[in-house]
Design a protein around this motif. Sequence first.
Motif, PDB file in Angstrom:
ATOM      1  N   CYS A  19       0.824  -1.225   0.000  1.00  0.00           N
ATOM      2  CA  CYS A  19       0.000   0.000   0.000  1.00  0.00           C
ATOM      3  C   CYS A  19       0.854   1.270   0.000  1.00  0.00           C
ATOM      4  CB  CYS A  19      -0.966   0.000   1.175  1.00  0.00           C
ATOM      5  SG  CYS A  19      -2.030  -1.436   1.226  1.00  0.00           S
ATOM      6  N   PHE A  20       1.943   1.239  -0.704  1.00  0.00           N
ATOM      7  CA  PHE A  20       2.881   2.368  -0.769  1.00  0.00           C
ATOM      8  C   PHE A  20       2.177   3.675  -1.135  1.00  0.00           C
ATOM      9  CE2 PHE A  20       5.549   5.127  -3.338  1.00  0.00           C
ATOM     10  CZ  PHE A  20       6.656   5.303  -2.538  1.00  0.00           C
ATOM     11  N   ASP A  21       1.403   3.653  -2.213  1.00  0.00           N
ATOM     12  CA  ASP A  21       0.731   4.875  -2.666  1.00  0.00           C
ATOM     13  C   ASP A  21      -0.264   5.379  -1.626  1.00  0.00           C
ATOM     14  OD1 ASP A  21       2.060   5.106  -5.154  1.00  0.00           O
ATOM     15  OD2 ASP A  21       0.744   3.583  -6.014  1.00  0.00           O
ATOM     16  N   ASP A  22      -0.982   4.456  -0.991  1.00  0.00           N
ATOM     17  CA  ASP A  22      -1.939   4.846   0.047  1.00  0.00           C
ATOM     18  C   ASP A  22      -1.232   5.492   1.235  1.00  0.00           C
ATOM     19  OD1 ASP A  22      -4.039   3.836  -1.443  1.00  0.00           O
ATOM     20  OD2 ASP A  22      -4.025   1.896  -0.415  1.00  0.00           O
ATOM     21  N   LEU A  23      -0.114   4.937   1.627  1.00  0.00           N
ATOM     22  CA  LEU A  23       0.630   5.469   2.771  1.00  0.00           C
ATOM     23  C   LEU A  23       0.936   6.948   2.580  1.00  0.00           C
ATOM     24  CD1 LEU A  23       2.357   5.137   5.394  1.00  0.00           C
ATOM     25  CD2 LEU A  23       4.251   4.567   3.876  1.00  0.00           C
ATOM     26  N   TYR A  24       1.472   7.294   1.427  1.00  0.00           N
ATOM     27  CA  TYR A  24       1.863   8.677   1.193  1.00  0.00           C
ATOM     28  C   TYR A  24       0.675   9.563   0.843  1.00  0.00           C
ATOM     29  CZ  TYR A  24       6.635   7.295   1.786  1.00  0.00           C
ATOM     30  OH  TYR A  24       7.794   6.827   2.331  1.00  0.00           O
ATOM     31  N   SER A  25      -0.272   9.068   0.061  1.00  0.00           N
ATOM     32  CA  SER A  25      -1.407   9.925  -0.312  1.00  0.00           C
ATOM     33  C   SER A  25      -2.283  10.254   0.894  1.00  0.00           C
ATOM     34  CB  SER A  25      -2.228   9.296  -1.434  1.00  0.00           C
ATOM     35  OG  SER A  25      -2.832   8.098  -1.013  1.00  0.00           O
ATOM     36  N   VAL A  26      -2.505   9.295   1.781  1.00  0.00           N
ATOM     37  CA  VAL A  26      -3.308   9.560   2.982  1.00  0.00           C
ATOM     38  C   VAL A  26      -2.567  10.519   3.912  1.00  0.00           C
ATOM     39  CG1 VAL A  26      -4.262   8.533   5.080  1.00  0.00           C
ATOM     40  CG2 VAL A  26      -4.636   7.423   2.877  1.00  0.00           C
ATOM     41  N   SER A  27      -1.292  10.283   4.110  1.00  0.00           N
ATOM     42  CA  SER A  27      -0.505  11.173   4.973  1.00  0.00           C
ATOM     43  C   SER A  27      -0.549  12.606   4.472  1.00  0.00           C
ATOM     44  CB  SER A  27       0.950  10.711   5.037  1.00  0.00           C
ATOM     45  OG  SER A  27       1.038   9.407   5.534  1.00  0.00           O
ATOM     46  N   VAL A  28      -0.319  12.792   3.191  1.00  0.00           N
ATOM     47  CA  VAL A  28      -0.296  14.140   2.619  1.00  0.00           C
ATOM     48  C   VAL A  28      -1.686  14.770   2.654  1.00  0.00           C
ATOM     49  CG1 VAL A  28       0.091  15.441   0.481  1.00  0.00           C
ATOM     50  CG2 VAL A  28       1.736  13.704   1.203  1.00  0.00           C
ATOM     51  N   SER A  29      -2.735  14.004   2.372  1.00  0.00           N
ATOM     52  CA  SER A  29      -4.083  14.576   2.389  1.00  0.00           C
ATOM     53  C   SER A  29      -4.474  15.020   3.801  1.00  0.00           C
ATOM     54  CB  SER A  29      -5.113  13.609   1.816  1.00  0.00           C
ATOM     55  OG  SER A  29      -5.322  12.508   2.672  1.00  0.00           O
ATOM     56  N   LEU A  30      -4.078  14.268   4.820  1.00  0.00           N
ATOM     57  CA  LEU A  30      -4.378  14.667   6.195  1.00  0.00           C
ATOM     58  C   LEU A  30      -3.642  15.949   6.581  1.00  0.00           C
ATOM     59  CD1 LEU A  30      -4.361  11.205   7.980  1.00  0.00           C
ATOM     60  CD2 LEU A  30      -6.343  12.661   7.507  1.00  0.00           C
ATOM     61  N   ILE A  31      -2.431  16.074   6.127  1.00  0.00           N
ATOM     62  CA  ILE A  31      -1.659  17.284   6.409  1.00  0.00           C
ATOM     63  C   ILE A  31      -2.297  18.488   5.723  1.00  0.00           C
ATOM     64  CG2 ILE A  31       0.561  18.424   5.981  1.00  0.00           C
ATOM     65  CD1 ILE A  31       1.815  15.575   6.437  1.00  0.00           C
ATOM     66  N   HIS A  32      -2.738  18.311   4.473  1.00  0.00           N
ATOM     67  CA  HIS A  32      -3.363  19.414   3.742  1.00  0.00           C
ATOM     68  C   HIS A  32      -4.697  19.825   4.363  1.00  0.00           C
ATOM     69  CE1 HIS A  32      -0.561  19.927   0.445  1.00  0.00           C
ATOM     70  NE2 HIS A  32      -0.491  18.618   0.326  1.00  0.00           N
ATOM     71  N   LYS A  33      -5.399  18.898   5.008  1.00  0.00           N
ATOM     72  CA  LYS A  33      -6.692  19.204   5.624  1.00  0.00           C
ATOM     73  C   LYS A  33      -6.555  19.915   6.967  1.00  0.00           C
ATOM     74  CE  LYS A  33      -9.272  15.469   3.475  1.00  0.00           C
ATOM     75  NZ  LYS A  33     -10.043  14.247   3.692  1.00  0.00           N
ATOM     76  N   ALA A  34      -5.387  19.871   7.557  1.00  0.00           N
ATOM     77  CA  ALA A  34      -5.169  20.504   8.860  1.00  0.00           C
ATOM     78  C   ALA A  34      -5.334  22.017   8.725  1.00  0.00           C
ATOM     79  CB  ALA A  34      -3.784  20.172   9.387  1.00  0.00           C
ATOM     80  N   SER A  35      -5.951  22.618   9.722  1.00  0.00           N
ATOM     81  CA  SER A  35      -6.140  24.070   9.676  1.00  0.00           C
ATOM     82  C   SER A  35      -5.044  24.759  10.477  1.00  0.00           C
ATOM     83  CB  SER A  35      -7.515  24.441  10.230  1.00  0.00           C
ATOM     84  OG  SER A  35      -7.619  24.027  11.569  1.00  0.00           O
TER      85      SER A  35
END
Length: 56
Positions: A19-35
């Motif tokens: 799940c390499f792609d999931d690991l990085y895409s989820v991590s980055v999306s969570l960071i971008h959603k942070a306010s």
Amino acid sequence: MNEKIRDVSDSIRKELIPCFDDLYSVSVSLIHKASGALKVLDIGAGAGLLTSFLPS
């Protein structure tokens, strides 16, 4: 890290990490959603792949 080793590691990374792609895409999306201001500490032992996906 030695460039030759890094290049080989990068080329087979997706085969070695489930799940390499999931690991990085989820991590980055969570960071971008942070306010607000956010600090991220990447304590990986690689070539800084996670931080390469993040804006500076």
